[in-house]
Design a protein around this motif. Structure first.
Motif, PDB file in Angstrom:
ATOM      1  N   LEU A   1      11.887  11.459   5.631  1.00 19.44           N
ATOM      2  CA  LEU A   1      10.777  10.515   5.491  1.00 19.44           C
ATOM      3  C   LEU A   1       9.496  11.225   5.890  1.00 19.44           C
ATOM      4  O   LEU A   1       9.355  11.677   7.029  1.00 19.44           O
ATOM      5  N   ASN A   2       8.560  11.321   4.942  1.00 18.25           N
ATOM      6  CA  ASN A   2       7.271  11.944   5.208  1.00 18.25           C
ATOM      7  C   ASN A   2       6.225  10.840   5.367  1.00 18.25           C
ATOM      8  O   ASN A   2       6.057  10.002   4.483  1.00 18.25           O
ATOM      9  N   PHE A   3       5.518  10.848   6.516  1.00 16.65           N
ATOM     10  CA  PHE A   3       4.554   9.784   6.811  1.00 16.65           C
ATOM     11  C   PHE A   3       3.403   9.737   5.814  1.00 16.65           C
ATOM     12  O   PHE A   3       2.669   8.741   5.764  1.00 16.65           O
ATOM     13  N   SER A   4       3.229  10.768   5.021  1.00 20.45           N
ATOM     14  CA  SER A   4       2.129  10.768   4.058  1.00 20.45           C
ATOM     15  C   SER A   4       2.286   9.666   3.011  1.00 20.45           C
ATOM     16  O   SER A   4       1.309   9.284   2.363  1.00 20.45           O
TER      17      SER A   4
ATOM     18  N   GLN B   1      15.576   9.572  -4.566  1.00 17.66           N
ATOM     19  CA  GLN B   1      15.009  10.886  -4.302  1.00 17.66           C
ATOM     20  C   GLN B   1      13.577  10.862  -4.804  1.00 17.66           C
ATOM     21  O   GLN B   1      13.323  10.444  -5.934  1.00 17.66           O
ATOM     22  N   SER B   2      12.645  11.274  -3.948  1.00 14.65           N
ATOM     23  CA  SER B   2      11.238  11.236  -4.340  1.00 14.65           C
ATOM     24  C   SER B   2      10.502  12.340  -3.611  1.00 14.65           C
ATOM     25  O   SER B   2      11.083  13.100  -2.829  1.00 14.65           O
ATOM     26  N   ARG B   3       9.182  12.379  -3.838  1.00 14.37           N
ATOM     27  CA  ARG B   3       8.371  13.428  -3.231  1.00 14.37           C
ATOM     28  C   ARG B   3       8.319  13.295  -1.711  1.00 14.37           C
ATOM     29  O   ARG B   3       8.177  14.287  -1.001  1.00 14.37           O
ATOM     30  N   GLY B   4       8.404  12.057  -1.178  1.00 16.79           N
ATOM     31  CA  GLY B   4       8.255  11.880   0.257  1.00 16.79           C
ATOM     32  C   GLY B   4       9.436  11.270   0.972  1.00 16.79           C
ATOM     33  O   GLY B   4       9.498  11.292   2.203  1.00 16.79           O
ATOM     34  N   VAL B   5      10.411  10.724   0.228  1.00 14.89           N
ATOM     35  CA  VAL B   5      11.536  10.012   0.843  1.00 14.89           C
ATOM     36  C   VAL B   5      12.812  10.321   0.077  1.00 14.89           C
ATOM     37  O   VAL B   5      12.840  10.260  -1.152  1.00 14.89           O
TER      38      VAL B   5
ATOM     39  N   ASP C   1       0.811  -1.218   0.000  1.00 13.05           N
ATOM     40  CA  ASP C   1       0.000   0.000   0.000  1.00 13.05           C
ATOM     41  C   ASP C   1       0.845   1.269   0.000  1.00 13.05           C
ATOM     42  O   ASP C   1       0.311   2.377  -0.081  1.00 13.05           O
ATOM     43  N   LEU C   2       2.148   1.125   0.110  1.00  8.88           N
ATOM     44  CA  LEU C   2       3.026   2.288   0.106  1.00  8.88           C
ATOM     45  C   LEU C   2       3.313   2.703  -1.335  1.00  8.88           C
ATOM     46  O   LEU C   2       3.565   1.862  -2.197  1.00  8.88           O
ATOM     47  N   ALA C   3       3.281   4.017  -1.587  1.00  8.11           N
ATOM     48  CA  ALA C   3       3.537   4.505  -2.941  1.00  8.11           C
ATOM     49  C   ALA C   3       4.445   5.723  -2.887  1.00  8.11           C
ATOM     50  O   ALA C   3       4.164   6.692  -2.174  1.00  8.11           O
ATOM     51  N   LEU C   4       5.568   5.662  -3.612  1.00  5.78           N
ATOM     52  CA  LEU C   4       6.476   6.792  -3.749  1.00  5.78           C
ATOM     53  C   LEU C   4       6.258   7.419  -5.115  1.00  5.78           C
ATOM     54  O   LEU C   4       6.170   6.722  -6.121  1.00  5.78           O
ATOM     55  N   GLN C   5       6.187   8.752  -5.145  1.00  7.75           N
ATOM     56  CA  GLN C   5       5.918   9.464  -6.386  1.00  7.75           C
ATOM     57  C   GLN C   5       7.178  10.165  -6.877  1.00  7.75           C
ATOM     58  O   GLN C   5       7.986  10.656  -6.086  1.00  7.75           O
TER      59      GLN C   5
END
Length: 322
Positions: free
Chosen positions: A193-196, A170-174, A148-152
């Motif tokens: 690390l962003n919990f979103s 490198q990503s939007r949240g991690v 269910d985890l998704a990196l953008q």
């Protein structure tokens, strides 16, 4: 390789043999692969009735073979000598850079719309040796999914090898580095690390049961460090620990954190997966109690400049049920 392909297809093939004073020998094949099911992870998966252009060209040059293969808009280049790969390049949704390639390794570059990490990890674990070390060079992936985890908007660089795989993302949240050792241990060193990325709508929201079952219950031994935990635009702090999975118990030691004004160094925490029981032992330091209570959405009721607490407590439930 047969386990990934099923069916048959028509093709056009041509073999040109070298004659004195003429070009080197060459083999080429062109097909639409209609009638063949390709059981590789997306975007390479293909249904049997689909038509996808596949081309292969092999130049036989003295003691080596030069292979150029295209599948849809993806391209592969290999140099082989005595049936061993000596170098190569993979361009996903792009053209191959055939100049200045390293002689003892391969490179992977280009872009993908989506990657299901579970499918790729299963594929890699079932595959034999990669032959030569492979490098990721600015591989662009619009979305990387792991359950269910998704990196953008992910950019990946790193090395894939037989002893370890080390990738910087490198990503939007991690942002950070993930290393997977041959023995199965994982080293995670994240700058952010962003919990979103876990689908949370609030940092205080209880994590769903499937998070515990899918992610925490199956964790290998690992070292984990995050310099900046956040939720959306709110900074929460930092955390680091060494995790050992021992007979259905997750042990965190040393366990250190600095989260919203509460600091602990070298604490110990254990979660019994069978009993669903968690224990914590360690010191807690609060420099400014008033601001820390406010940060945790409590109304200040105690005046104190700083506070040291020796904590030893346990509770029923997971790490997040305290």
């Amino acid at each position: 390789i047969k386990e990934y392909f099923e069916g048959s297809f028509e093709y056009f093939a041509e073999m040109v043999f070298e004659m004195k004073g003429t070009n080197r020998s060459n083999f080429s094949l062109v097909t639409g692969l209609e009638g063949m099911t390709v059981k590789l992870p997306l975007p390479f998966f293909k249904e049997q009735k689909e038509s996808t252009e596949f081309k292969i060209n092999i130049d036989f040059d003295d003691d080596k073979e030069v292979v150029v293969l295209s599948y849809a808009d993806h391209n592969l280049f290999l140099t082989m000598q005595e049936k061993e790969i000596t170098n190569g390049a993979i361009a996903l949704s792009g053209s191959l850079p055939l100049k200045n390639l390293p002689h003892d390794r391969g490179i992977v570059m280009g872009r993908m719309q989506s990657m299901n990490l579970v499918d790729y990890l299963d594929f890699i674990s079932d595959s034999k040796s990669l032959g030569i070390p492979w490098e990721l060079r600015d591989l662009q992936i619009s979305q990387v999914k792991f359950r269910d985890l998704a990196l953008q908007e992910v950019t990946a660089n790193g090395k894939l090898g037989s002893l370890s795989t080390k990738v910087e993302i490198q990503s939007r949240g991690v942002d950070g580095v993930i290393e997977i050792e041959k023995a199965g241990n994982i080293n995670v060193d994240l700058g952010r690390l962003n919990f979103s990325v876990f689908g949370q709508t609030s940092y205080a929201e209880k994590l769903p049961n499937n998070f515990v079952e899918d992610y925490l219950g199956n964790l290998p031994n690992m070292t984990f460090n995050v310099d900046l935990l956040s939720f959306d635009d709110q900074d929460l702090g930092s955390v680091s620990f060494v995790l050992r999975n021992e007979q259905s118990k997750l042990e965190f030691y040393p366990f250190s954190f600095d989260v919203k004004g509460i600091v602990s160094e070298d604490a110990y925490m254990r979660w019994d997966l069978i009993r669903n029981y968690t224990a914590f032992n360690g010191g807690l330091f609060i420099e400014e109690l008033d601001s820390t209570l406010k940060a945790w959405d409590y109304q200040p009721s105690i005046i104190s400049e700083s506070t040291d607490i020796a904590a030893d407590f346990a509770w029923e439930g997971t790490l997040f049920d305290f």
